[in-house]
Design an enzyme around this catalytic site. Sequence first.
Site, PDB file in Angstrom:
ATOM      1  N   ASN A  44      16.477  -6.202 -22.160  1.00  0.00           N
ATOM      2  CA  ASN A  44      15.041  -6.004 -22.363  1.00  0.00           C
ATOM      3  C   ASN A  44      14.644  -6.398 -23.789  1.00  0.00           C
ATOM      4  OD1 ASN A  44      16.497  -3.669 -23.163  1.00  0.00           O
ATOM      5  ND2 ASN A  44      14.608  -2.462 -23.190  1.00  0.00           N
ATOM      6  N   ILE A  45      13.459  -6.968 -23.889  1.00  0.00           N
ATOM      7  CA  ILE A  45      12.925  -7.418 -25.173  1.00  0.00           C
ATOM      8  C   ILE A  45      11.494  -6.905 -25.284  1.00  0.00           C
ATOM      9  CG2 ILE A  45      12.331  -9.416 -26.587  1.00  0.00           C
ATOM     10  CD1 ILE A  45      14.520 -10.969 -24.989  1.00  0.00           C
ATOM     11  N   GLU A  46      11.266  -6.045 -26.275  1.00  0.00           N
ATOM     12  CA  GLU A  46       9.946  -5.449 -26.452  1.00  0.00           C
ATOM     13  C   GLU A  46       9.161  -6.177 -27.535  1.00  0.00           C
ATOM     14  OE1 GLU A  46      10.824  -1.386 -27.417  1.00  0.00           O
ATOM     15  OE2 GLU A  46      11.273  -0.879 -25.326  1.00  0.00           O
ATOM     16  N   HIS A  54      11.649  -7.204 -18.999  1.00  0.00           N
ATOM     17  CA  HIS A  54      12.735  -6.384 -18.469  1.00  0.00           C
ATOM     18  C   HIS A  54      14.000  -7.229 -18.350  1.00  0.00           C
ATOM     19  CE1 HIS A  54       9.899  -3.159 -16.588  1.00  0.00           C
ATOM     20  NE2 HIS A  54       9.661  -3.389 -17.862  1.00  0.00           N
ATOM     21  N   CYS A  87      13.269  -1.247 -11.915  1.00  0.00           N
ATOM     22  CA  CYS A  87      11.924  -0.751 -11.599  1.00  0.00           C
ATOM     23  C   CYS A  87      11.353  -1.511 -10.404  1.00  0.00           C
ATOM     24  CB  CYS A  87      11.009  -0.896 -12.817  1.00  0.00           C
ATOM     25  SG  CYS A  87      10.413  -2.574 -13.117  1.00  0.00           S
ATOM     26  N   CYS A  90      10.573  -5.265 -10.934  1.00  0.00           N
ATOM     27  CA  CYS A  90      11.757  -6.132 -10.940  1.00  0.00           C
ATOM     28  C   CYS A  90      12.338  -6.280  -9.538  1.00  0.00           C
ATOM     29  CB  CYS A  90      12.816  -5.595 -11.906  1.00  0.00           C
ATOM     30  SG  CYS A  90      12.397  -5.882 -13.639  1.00  0.00           S
TER      31      CYS A  90
HETATM   32 ZN   LIG Z   1      11.826  -3.798 -14.412  1.00  0.00          ZN
END
Ligand SMILES: [Zn+2]
Length: 134
Positions: A44-46, A54, A87, A90
Amino acid sequence: MEISEKSLIEQASANMQKAYAPYSGYKVGAALLATSGKVYDGANIEGMVYRATHAEKLALDSAVMSGERQFIAIAVVTNNQIPAFPCGQCLQDLAEFDKSEKGSLEIIAANPEGKIRKSTLGQLLPERFVIYDL
Ligand SMILES: [Zn+2]
């Protein structure tokens, strides 16, 4: 599966260390096994504008960009005590490339302590949205 479940989890675990999650502190690693036998990495990269990629989606997008269209399994590693499955968004993204009625893509959730939960796309998202005639 052509590579072992253990090595797919290990690769997802290594990918978790590459996560960029300075805002949530919640790191996720993914490893997606294609029918070609190749494994695609994700973490994951915010971003500071509350956007996040995600890990599962990054692995999937990377695989698709390499020409892959069929997948066998995805391993996802988080620090959750009870390993977390992907999630809903995804799962739907993964369903784009598994239009089988059963949804047979294997989904393996694990944590660094070695706990593992296994399911399939069809079990986790039984009424996923699929347009069969495209
Ligand atoms: Zn996800």
